[in-house]
Design a protein around this motif. Structure first.
Motif, PDB file in Angstrom:
ATOM      1  N   LYS A 101       4.544  26.837  47.560  1.00  0.00           N
ATOM      2  CA  LYS A 101       3.093  26.865  47.764  1.00  0.00           C
ATOM      3  C   LYS A 101       2.753  28.022  48.687  1.00  0.00           C
ATOM      4  N   HIS A 116       1.024  16.093  60.111  1.00  0.00           N
ATOM      5  CA  HIS A 116       1.696  15.335  59.049  1.00  0.00           C
ATOM      6  C   HIS A 116       3.185  15.661  59.028  1.00  0.00           C
ATOM      7  N   ASP A 118       5.990  16.400  55.950  1.00  0.00           N
ATOM      8  CA  ASP A 118       5.974  16.672  54.508  1.00  0.00           C
ATOM      9  C   ASP A 118       6.613  15.541  53.705  1.00  0.00           C
ATOM     10  N   HIS A 212       3.910  18.576  62.010  1.00  0.00           N
ATOM     11  CA  HIS A 212       3.297  19.904  62.069  1.00  0.00           C
ATOM     12  C   HIS A 212       1.845  19.847  61.617  1.00  0.00           C
TER      13      HIS A 212
HETATM   14 MN    MN Z   1       3.266  20.486  55.592  1.00  0.00          MN
END
Ligand code: MN
Ligand code: SIN
Length: 273
Positions: A101, A116, A118, A212
């Motif tokens: 991404k 959050h 991942d 992060h």
């Molecule tokens: Mn992330």
């Protein structure tokens, strides 16, 4: 390229390791040119900011086919600069790209990513375990505190998965985030979050459980970054009802082979093809 014992120990201790200047200014310029081209494409592989309609995220730039395919990112994902370190960190030769991404946190418009982990999302994708995954972040601009650099809470990958809640209000990108109460509790016991800043071309490998976040881009400078997520083939997702699309949860789990390190030549071949 091989990580030293010290770099491997840093990743284990902090949940991330910084590799300055891994890609050259010419390679970075070529990658930025590719993203400028791709961001004009109308496809579901691309999410736009709520304000302004500029591209927020472009997915799946690493494959040889598809609307967002790009030869230089295809080569980078398989390059001797990224794949061998990923193999070392994950302790396995047989890796595939879970997704790529590109977050174009554009000047003024680029918006927040709440705190959050991942793996909070990837667990829901059916991925059995967090440890066999790692993300290589590549800086294409110079991330700064003003333009919305990422922040990591060092060592927070050791907290394990914090049961996430779904945030579908904050930005145009819906995200499984760490609930505020738990976040504050973890922050009280952790080192201060560190800004992930550096020169364009710098790579940061980070663990899928590290906490992060990043803020809004308040500056007049873009903050473009690309994320290559590696997973062990043996840790590929199990079947889940209504799986997310292939561009975020790749089903191409053929093991990656190490390719050429001459990324610019790959672009030249493509433009003459
Ligand atoms: Mn992330
Ligand atoms: C992410 O955490 O997935 C993206 C954050 C950012 O690019 O700032």
């Amino acid at each position: 390229m091989r990580l030293t014992a010290e770099q491997l120990a840093q990743y284990e201790r902090d949940g991330f390791v910084v590799l300055p200047d891994l890609f050259t200014p010419d390679e970075v310029a070529s990658m930025k040119g590719e993203l400028a081209r791709i961001q004009a494409i109308d496809t579901d592989h691309l999410v736009r900011e709520r304000s302004g309609g500029v591209a927020k995220t472009i997915y799946r730039v690493h494959e040889a086919d598809g609307p967002t395919a790009s030869p230089i990112f295809h080569a980078a994902a398989r390059s001797p600069r990224l794949l061998p370190p990923a193999r070392q960190l994950l302790g396995d030769e047989a890796l595939y790209v879970y997704h790529t991404k590109c977050n174009l946190k554009t000047a003024i418009d680029g918006s927040v990513w709440q705190w959050h982990q991942d793996y909070g999302t990837w667990r829901n994708d059916g991925v059995p375990e967090a440890d066999p995954m790692s993300t290589a972040l590549l800086m294409l601009d110079e991330p700064t505190e003003a333009n919305g650099c990422l922040y990591f809470i060092p060592g927070s990958h050791k907290v394990g998965l914090v049961e996430p809640e779904f945030d579908d209000r904050t930005t145009s990108y819906k995200l499984w985030v760490v609930p505020k109460q738990r976040l504050v509790e973890i922050m009280e016991k952790s080192p201060e979050p560190v800004p992930i800043v550096g020169r364009p071309g710098t790579v940061v490998f980070f663990h899928p459980l590290i906490l992060h976040a990043s803020g809004h881009n308040l500056s007049r400078f873009d903050r473009w970054q690309v994320y290559f997520v590696y997973n062990r083939v043996s840790n590929r997702p199990i079947d889940v009802p209504s799986p997310r699309p292939d561009y975020v949860r790749s089903t191409n789990w053929a093991p990656l082979r190490i390719g050429s390190d001459d990324l610019l030549a790959t672009m030249g071949e493509a433009s003459h093809a």
